[in-house]
Design an enzyme around this catalytic site. Sequence first.
Site, PDB file in Angstrom:
ATOM      1  N   ASP A 136      -5.623   0.720   7.150  1.00 27.52           N
ATOM      2  CA  ASP A 136      -6.402   0.725   8.389  1.00 27.52           C
ATOM      3  C   ASP A 136      -5.883   1.708   9.421  1.00 27.52           C
ATOM      4  O   ASP A 136      -4.765   2.216   9.342  1.00 27.52           O
ATOM      5  CB  ASP A 136      -6.362  -0.673   9.030  1.00 27.52           C
ATOM      6  N   ASP A 140       6.930   4.385   3.090  1.00 25.72           N
ATOM      7  CA  ASP A 140       7.105   5.462   4.070  1.00 25.72           C
ATOM      8  C   ASP A 140       8.566   5.494   4.517  1.00 25.72           C
ATOM      9  O   ASP A 140       9.390   6.204   3.941  1.00 25.72           O
ATOM     10  CB  ASP A 140       6.136   5.234   5.233  1.00 25.72           C
ATOM     11  N   LYS A 199       4.883   8.355   0.481  1.00 28.48           N
ATOM     12  CA  LYS A 199       4.805   9.528   1.351  1.00 28.48           C
ATOM     13  C   LYS A 199       5.915  10.515   1.010  1.00 28.48           C
ATOM     14  O   LYS A 199       6.981  10.135   0.540  1.00 28.48           O
ATOM     15  CB  LYS A 199       4.934   9.104   2.822  1.00 28.48           C
ATOM     16  N   PHE A 237      -1.490  10.658   7.776  1.00 33.07           N
ATOM     17  CA  PHE A 237      -1.901   9.268   7.970  1.00 33.07           C
ATOM     18  C   PHE A 237      -3.203   9.029   7.217  1.00 33.07           C
ATOM     19  O   PHE A 237      -4.174   9.753   7.386  1.00 33.07           O
ATOM     20  CB  PHE A 237      -2.065   8.944   9.453  1.00 33.07           C
ATOM     21  N   VAL A 238      -3.209   8.006   6.364  1.00 32.80           N
ATOM     22  CA  VAL A 238      -4.387   7.746   5.541  1.00 32.80           C
ATOM     23  C   VAL A 238      -4.990   6.380   5.848  1.00 32.80           C
ATOM     24  O   VAL A 238      -4.297   5.476   6.315  1.00 32.80           O
ATOM     25  CB  VAL A 238      -4.051   7.834   4.037  1.00 32.80           C
ATOM     26  N   ASP A 297       0.816  -1.210   0.000  1.00 31.34           N
ATOM     27  CA  ASP A 297       0.000   0.000   0.000  1.00 31.34           C
ATOM     28  C   ASP A 297       0.854   1.265   0.000  1.00 31.34           C
ATOM     29  O   ASP A 297       0.659   2.142  -0.832  1.00 31.34           O
ATOM     30  CB  ASP A 297      -0.993  -0.007   1.184  1.00 31.34           C
ATOM     31  N   ARG A 300     -10.591  -0.301   6.450  1.00 32.04           N
ATOM     32  CA  ARG A 300      -9.997  -0.868   5.235  1.00 32.04           C
ATOM     33  C   ARG A 300     -11.004  -0.941   4.098  1.00 32.04           C
ATOM     34  O   ARG A 300     -10.640  -0.961   2.927  1.00 32.04           O
ATOM     35  CB  ARG A 300      -9.475  -2.290   5.507  1.00 32.04           C
TER      36      ARG A 300
END
Length: 177
Positions: A159, A103, A131, A152-153, A100, A165
């Site tokens: 999640d 970072d 990011k 933060f997504v 996903d 989710r």
Amino acid sequence: MKKLLPGKVLLPRAAIARRVAGLGQQIADAYAGHELVIVPLLTGGLIFAADLIRRLPIKMRLDVAAVSSYPGRAIRSRGVTIVLPPQLNIRRRHVLIVDDILDSGRTLTAMQNILRRRQAASVKTCVLLRKEQARRAGLWADFVGFDIPDVFVVGYGMDFNHLYRNLPDVVQLRTAR
Ligand code: 5GP
Ligand code: MG
């Protein structure tokens, strides 16, 4: 403790769908004439990978692996644990890791190391999101869906405390007031 809830839509579902189709084409072109093993990282990479492989018109096998880096309610990485190693024999095969978010880069690096040790023919990486801090640090994946700011997504597989989710869009987390 302040409650954190889904807030502003960062990436609407239609934009995600368009980009995923584009990524599928890009990946198919890059691997033309080769077979591929796709390794989505559970659980965050699940929804993205499910959509991506249906946009991938090439001969491929699907495996899964699980890495844990944000236990429970933490929103900062605390190091990486391999929870479920890949199952297929990937020796001399071309492998694409699908996750996903890029970072700190620890997750992808840990998984790349495992697959290289198992003598994959090649190991490439595909992430939906990168990011800002990763971009600034010069971290990259072979295929990147979107560059996003350091927020933060959740949603589209991602999640907070195992929730959200199932949201179809990528959404920014906000503090309840
Ligand atoms: P890295 O190992 O590159 O620091 O972190 C990547 C992993 O951390 C991703 O696979 C993802 O699971 C998690 N992660 C990083 N940022 C976020 C975020 O904004 N939201 C969620 N839900 N997970 C994140
Ligand atoms: Mg993850």
